[in-house]
Scaffold this motif. Structure first.
Motif, mmCIF file in Angstrom:
data_model
loop_
_atom_site.group_PDB
_atom_site.id
_atom_site.type_symbol
_atom_site.label_atom_id
_atom_site.label_comp_id
_atom_site.label_asym_id
_atom_site.label_seq_id
_atom_site.Cartn_x
_atom_site.Cartn_y
_atom_site.Cartn_z
ATOM 1 N N VAL A 1 -1.273 8.092 0.763
ATOM 2 C CA VAL A 1 -1.655 7.008 -0.135
ATOM 3 C C VAL A 1 -1.125 5.714 0.434
ATOM 4 N N THR B 1 -2.721 1.332 -3.183
ATOM 5 C CA THR B 1 -3.350 2.060 -4.289
ATOM 6 C C THR B 1 -4.488 2.944 -3.805
ATOM 7 N N CYS B 2 -4.660 3.043 -2.499
ATOM 8 C CA CYS B 2 -5.788 3.770 -1.912
ATOM 9 C C CYS B 2 -5.357 5.175 -1.464
ATOM 10 N N ASP B 3 -5.928 6.189 -2.114
ATOM 11 C CA ASP B 3 -5.681 7.565 -1.681
ATOM 12 C C ASP B 3 -6.700 7.905 -0.610
ATOM 13 N N SER C 1 2.578 9.661 6.087
ATOM 14 C CA SER C 1 2.918 8.558 5.173
ATOM 15 C C SER C 1 4.157 7.809 5.634
ATOM 16 N N CYS D 1 -8.166 2.337 4.374
ATOM 17 C CA CYS D 1 -7.189 2.096 3.301
ATOM 18 C C CYS D 1 -6.188 1.024 3.714
#
Length: 554
Positions: A483, A486-488, A503, A547
């Protein structure tokens, strides 16, 4: 599996206000002193340094509870840590002692298989009490701690001890550190592991000359390594990364101009002018004096120097023994020496400093070990050297790999060898073999490396399966997908290297980026590498980059 190896006396009274059943996550101190002594000593005492106690016993209690609070706030135990403590008669010059009462191996959450962990740390990693005690008994205690009654301890809580005093708070912090895991469990003299298994501390103990960790060594190699002075270091990643933040350049040293011998560690004098980076350079001459009642040797410097013309303008070399260090140095100074080097007369490496007080001494001096002194003597008269502070190294790090050194002694000193930081470190560290007056109550950077070592052995584990002393991304983002903002992305988030997830790599990009463009560029480079190594697909790369582009980072 566990093994008990420490004994202690019977419980008397608890110091805290909560009991083990109701106070999860506390370090609880239990009073093992009889009425009228130790923690119960009724001797009147004036409040001092923030300690409001009005008896010696109550002041001891207050200092102990403050030390427990400091450790508790730093290691955040999830299971109560029970400490059985007392003030009692100890050996000469022993301020205190503490240790884990029981060790465990191969329990759920252990980061290394077949490896001993002290009970308090084992409980933290397991997430539950590995040896629960429905009824309080000796076997319930994780640590035992004993402190001397014969020292002039400072009872304040502000690290403001006076001349001749030892700061009790620092002493207790030091000893609790040993019990919580700043110690190994093998015998340095015999090279034997505890019933054949290494411990977590030894997993990060490395000989920088052989580049072998202690678990990799044979018994004979460990015996040799234990006395390989200033060549045994700590390899854990968290201490290593924090060394430049904590330690300062410069340690006392003898740097030889010619011939090609040395350099040698130097035990600096507590009197005379301090050593400098420029240092004092000169030819070395063996100072001679009469063999008389002041000193039986012609090289002990205890009487007037008889070869003053040879000593004048040079560095005088003398042997330890028979009289005080200040007497030797003053005699050499009176003969015109510009510096003094005292060679030890017994095997004791590294060479300790020179103690004493004499405000009339105006030349620098120090001590070298017996082997180093013999090598210098063997090369006389053609020796020229410098007594100085060597600023090419961070004080406390080795000269081969630049790691934080552990305290190795020749011969081995039981209870001190390896289970401490090297005493040459500066600023002085809490877990050195001696308690120094410049210590604070901090366990962490920028003052101290103690908490960094505790991180390496697992006290702050993120449970990602990678030992914390090898984990480049402690506290990993372990969410199932990556993530960004706010973008998964929908891309799976596995561990990819050194304890880092995808991540974590993207989080590092966010932390380092000066602007959004730099962040997007960093993510692009990282994801391209992940694609090339087969960790993600081309579609996954595109999703991650998309993202990142849309995220408001930084």
């Amino acid at each position: 599996m566990f093994r008990s190896f420490f004994s202690a006396a019977i419980l008397v009274i608890m110091l805290g206000v909560a009991d083990s059943a109701s106070a999860q996550g506390q370090i609880l101190i239990y009073n093992n002193n009889l009425p009228g002594v130790g923690f119960n000593d009724p001797t009147p005492a004036a409040p001092v340094g923030g300690n409001p106690g009005t008896t010696l016993g109550q002041q001891r209690i207050n200092v102990f509870l403050r030390a427990a609070e400091i450790w508790e706030n730093r290691v955040n135990p999830t299971v109560d840590v029970l400490v059985l403590a007392q003030f009692t008669a100890l050996g000469t010059n022993v301020l205190g002692s503490a240790g884990a009462r029981t060790v465990f191996r191969d329990f759920p959450g252990a980061e290394f298989p077949g490896t001993w962990y002290p009970e308090a740390l084992a409980n933290k990693l397991a997430g539950f009490d590995l040896q629960p005690c429905p009824v309080l008994a000796l076997s319930c205690f994780d640590l035992t701690a004993n402190f001397a009654t014969t020292f002039n301890f400072y009872m304040g809580l502000d690290n403001n001890e006076g001349p001749g005093q030892q700061d009790l708070l620092a002493v207790i912090l030091h000893e609790l550190g040993h019990g919580l895991g700043f110690a190994n469990f093998e015998n340095e003299s015999t090279g034997e592991f505890l019933v054949g298994f290494p411990d977590v501390y030894s997993q990060y103990t490395v000989d920088v000359e052989t580049n072998k960790g202690w678990p990799e060594m044979t018994i004979a190699e460990r015996i040799a390594s234990a006395i390989n002075v200033r060549h045994v270091s700590w390899s854990g990643i968290n201490v290593k990364k924090n060394v430049p933040t904590v330690l300062q350049p410069g340690e006392p040293a003898v740097n030889v101009v010619f011939p090609a011998i040395g350099p040698y560690p130097l035990g600096a004098a507590s009197f005379g002018p301090p050593l400098t980076a420029a240092g004092v350079t000169g030819d070395v001459v063996l100072a001679l004096d009469a063999a008389d009642a002041a000193g039986p040797s012609t090289t002990d410097g205890c009487s007037t120097i008889t070869n003053a013309s040879a000593v004048s303008g040079r560095i005088a070399l003398m042997d330890r023994g028979a009289c005080g260090f200040t007497i030797k140095v003053k005699n050499a100074q009176d003969a015109g020496a510009i510096g003094v080097l005292i060679a030890d007369n017994v095997l004791s490496e590294p060479a300790p400093g020179l103690g004493g007080v004499d405000p009339t001494i105006t030349i620098p001096s120090g001590r070298v070990s017996l082997p180093d002194g013999n090598e210098i003597k063997a090369n006389l008269p053609a020796v020229r050297l410098t007594l100085s502070i060597d600023t090419s190294v961070l004080a406390g790090t080795d000269r081969i790999q630049g790691l934080m050194m552990l305290a190795s002694f020749n011969p081995v000193i039981g209870g001190s060898s390896i289970s401490h930081f090297e005493g040459v470190a500066f600023p002085n560290q809490l877990m050195e073999p001696a308690i120094n007056p410049d210590l604070t109550t901090s366990l962490d950077v920028p003052q101290d490396l103690t908490a960094s070592l505790m991180t390496d052995i697992g006290w702050f584990s993120d449970q990602d399966g990678v030992p914390d002393g090898l984990d480049a991304c402690l506290g990993s983002d372990l969410r199932p997908t990556v993530v960004i903002g706010t973008c998964d992305s929908g891309v799976a988030n596995p561990l990819v290297s050194n304890g880092c997830t995808i991540s974590d790599l993207i989080g590092n990009c966010a932390a380092k980026a000066r602007n959004h463009g730099a962040f997007v560029s960093c993510v692009s480079n990282a994801t391209n590498d992940l694609k090339k190594s087969g960790v993600i697909t081309n579609g996954g790369k595109s999703s991650l980059q998309s993202c990142a582009a849309g995220a408001k980072i930084p």
